[in-house]
Design a protein around this motif. Sequence first.
Motif, mmCIF file in Angstrom:
data_model
loop_
_atom_site.group_PDB
_atom_site.id
_atom_site.type_symbol
_atom_site.label_atom_id
_atom_site.label_comp_id
_atom_site.label_asym_id
_atom_site.label_seq_id
_atom_site.Cartn_x
_atom_site.Cartn_y
_atom_site.Cartn_z
ATOM 1 N N PRO A 60 -8.511 5.020 9.856
ATOM 2 C CA PRO A 60 -8.082 6.009 8.855
ATOM 3 C C PRO A 60 -6.631 5.820 8.426
ATOM 4 O O PRO A 60 -6.259 6.181 7.307
ATOM 5 C CB PRO A 60 -8.295 7.339 9.585
ATOM 6 C CG PRO A 60 -9.446 7.060 10.513
ATOM 7 C CD PRO A 60 -9.221 5.653 10.979
ATOM 8 N N GLY A 61 -5.810 5.260 9.306
ATOM 9 C CA GLY A 61 -4.416 5.006 8.974
ATOM 10 C C GLY A 61 -4.232 3.953 7.895
ATOM 11 O O GLY A 61 -3.131 3.810 7.348
ATOM 12 N N ASP A 62 -5.281 3.219 7.573
ATOM 13 C CA ASP A 62 -5.212 2.217 6.507
ATOM 14 C C ASP A 62 -5.537 2.806 5.137
ATOM 15 O O ASP A 62 -5.461 2.095 4.128
ATOM 16 C CB ASP A 62 -6.184 1.073 6.807
ATOM 17 C CG ASP A 62 -5.832 0.319 8.073
ATOM 18 O OD1 ASP A 62 -6.753 0.042 8.875
ATOM 19 O OD2 ASP A 62 -4.640 0.013 8.262
ATOM 20 N N THR A 63 -5.905 4.066 5.101
ATOM 21 C CA THR A 63 -6.220 4.712 3.836
ATOM 22 C C THR A 63 -4.987 4.762 2.941
ATOM 23 O O THR A 63 -3.929 5.250 3.344
ATOM 24 C CB THR A 63 -6.734 6.139 4.080
ATOM 25 O OG1 THR A 63 -7.982 6.072 4.783
ATOM 26 C CG2 THR A 63 -6.936 6.879 2.766
ATOM 27 N N ALA A 64 -5.117 4.229 1.752
ATOM 28 C CA ALA A 64 -3.992 4.150 0.815
ATOM 29 C C ALA A 64 -4.473 3.532 -0.489
ATOM 30 O O ALA A 64 -5.596 3.012 -0.570
ATOM 31 C CB ALA A 64 -2.865 3.300 1.407
ATOM 32 N N ARG A 112 0.841 -1.194 0.000
ATOM 33 C CA ARG A 112 0.000 0.000 0.000
ATOM 34 C C ARG A 112 0.881 1.250 0.000
ATOM 35 O O ARG A 112 2.018 1.215 0.453
ATOM 36 C CB ARG A 112 -0.953 0.024 1.190
ATOM 37 C CG ARG A 112 -0.290 0.223 2.545
ATOM 38 C CD ARG A 112 -1.326 0.115 3.663
ATOM 39 N NE ARG A 112 -0.734 0.329 4.980
ATOM 40 C CZ ARG A 112 -1.386 0.147 6.125
ATOM 41 N NH1 ARG A 112 -2.668 -0.253 6.108
ATOM 42 N NH2 ARG A 112 -0.793 0.365 7.287
ATOM 43 N N GLN A 113 0.309 2.307 -0.519
ATOM 44 C CA GLN A 113 1.011 3.593 -0.543
ATOM 45 C C GLN A 113 0.025 4.697 -0.218
ATOM 46 O O GLN A 113 -0.949 4.910 -0.950
ATOM 47 C CB GLN A 113 1.666 3.846 -1.896
ATOM 48 C CG GLN A 113 2.553 5.076 -1.906
ATOM 49 C CD GLN A 113 3.455 5.129 -3.125
ATOM 50 O OE1 GLN A 113 3.196 4.475 -4.136
ATOM 51 N NE2 GLN A 113 4.521 5.911 -3.041
ATOM 52 N N ALA A 114 0.274 5.366 0.893
ATOM 53 C CA ALA A 114 -0.548 6.500 1.306
ATOM 54 C C ALA A 114 0.055 7.782 0.729
ATOM 55 O O ALA A 114 1.252 7.825 0.420
ATOM 56 C CB ALA A 114 -0.609 6.570 2.823
ATOM 57 N N GLN A 129 -7.985 1.961 -4.650
ATOM 58 C CA GLN A 129 -8.024 2.931 -3.554
ATOM 59 C C GLN A 129 -8.889 2.411 -2.404
ATOM 60 O O GLN A 129 -10.017 1.946 -2.615
ATOM 61 C CB GLN A 129 -8.595 4.263 -4.038
ATOM 62 C CG GLN A 129 -8.763 5.315 -2.961
ATOM 63 C CD GLN A 129 -7.446 5.859 -2.463
ATOM 64 O OE1 GLN A 129 -6.558 6.190 -3.245
ATOM 65 N NE2 GLN A 129 -7.292 5.969 -1.138
ATOM 66 N N VAL A 130 -8.346 2.518 -1.196
ATOM 67 C CA VAL A 130 -9.096 2.225 0.034
ATOM 68 C C VAL A 130 -9.117 3.492 0.863
ATOM 69 O O VAL A 130 -8.051 4.054 1.179
ATOM 70 C CB VAL A 130 -8.451 1.072 0.825
ATOM 71 C CG1 VAL A 130 -9.111 0.929 2.198
ATOM 72 C CG2 VAL A 130 -8.558 -0.230 0.045
ATOM 73 N N GLU A 187 6.054 6.342 1.442
ATOM 74 C CA GLU A 187 6.601 5.308 0.585
ATOM 75 C C GLU A 187 5.682 4.084 0.569
ATOM 76 O O GLU A 187 4.912 3.853 1.506
ATOM 77 C CB GLU A 187 8.000 4.918 1.064
ATOM 78 C CG GLU A 187 9.033 6.021 0.943
ATOM 79 C CD GLU A 187 10.434 5.527 1.250
ATOM 80 O OE1 GLU A 187 11.379 6.327 1.086
ATOM 81 O OE2 GLU A 187 10.596 4.364 1.650
ATOM 82 N N ARG A 188 5.805 3.326 -0.512
ATOM 83 C CA ARG A 188 5.045 2.094 -0.615
ATOM 84 C C ARG A 188 5.565 1.106 0.431
ATOM 85 O O ARG A 188 6.778 0.965 0.618
ATOM 86 C CB ARG A 188 5.182 1.505 -2.014
ATOM 87 C CG ARG A 188 4.245 0.367 -2.314
ATOM 88 C CD ARG A 188 4.310 -0.028 -3.796
ATOM 89 N NE ARG A 188 3.846 1.050 -4.665
ATOM 90 C CZ ARG A 188 3.657 0.897 -5.969
ATOM 91 N NH1 ARG A 188 3.863 -0.289 -6.541
ATOM 92 N NH2 ARG A 188 3.254 1.920 -6.697
#
Length: 117
Positions: free
Chosen positions: A87-91, A38-40, A112-113, A44-45
Amino acid sequence: QVELVESGGGWVQPGGSLRLSCAVFPYIFNNYDMRWYRQAPGKERELVAGIATGDITTYLDAVRGRFTISRDIPKNKVYLQMNSLTPGDTAVYYCNRHRESPPADDWGQGTQVTVSS
């Protein structure tokens, strides 16, 4: 030519769940590891979860116990079940097929999540 196609992303409220899918064309080879990254924005990814030969799984500490990676080789699919989302999983989440030797990496286009209230 290998193609990885992710699906299942979207918007969910905190505490909710999503299941990502990755379809691999033409098919998954047993000697490849399948991974989700994942990349927010502005970051970085990072490797979120991986599944290797023998169904050995690894997880980012931040998601262990909440996310589960699995694969269905006959269906050529890999999944990422995501529970208790924050919300920290948003990426943008990317599917990856990885081989150590000879080295090879194939990527999907990302899905997108977004986790927000």
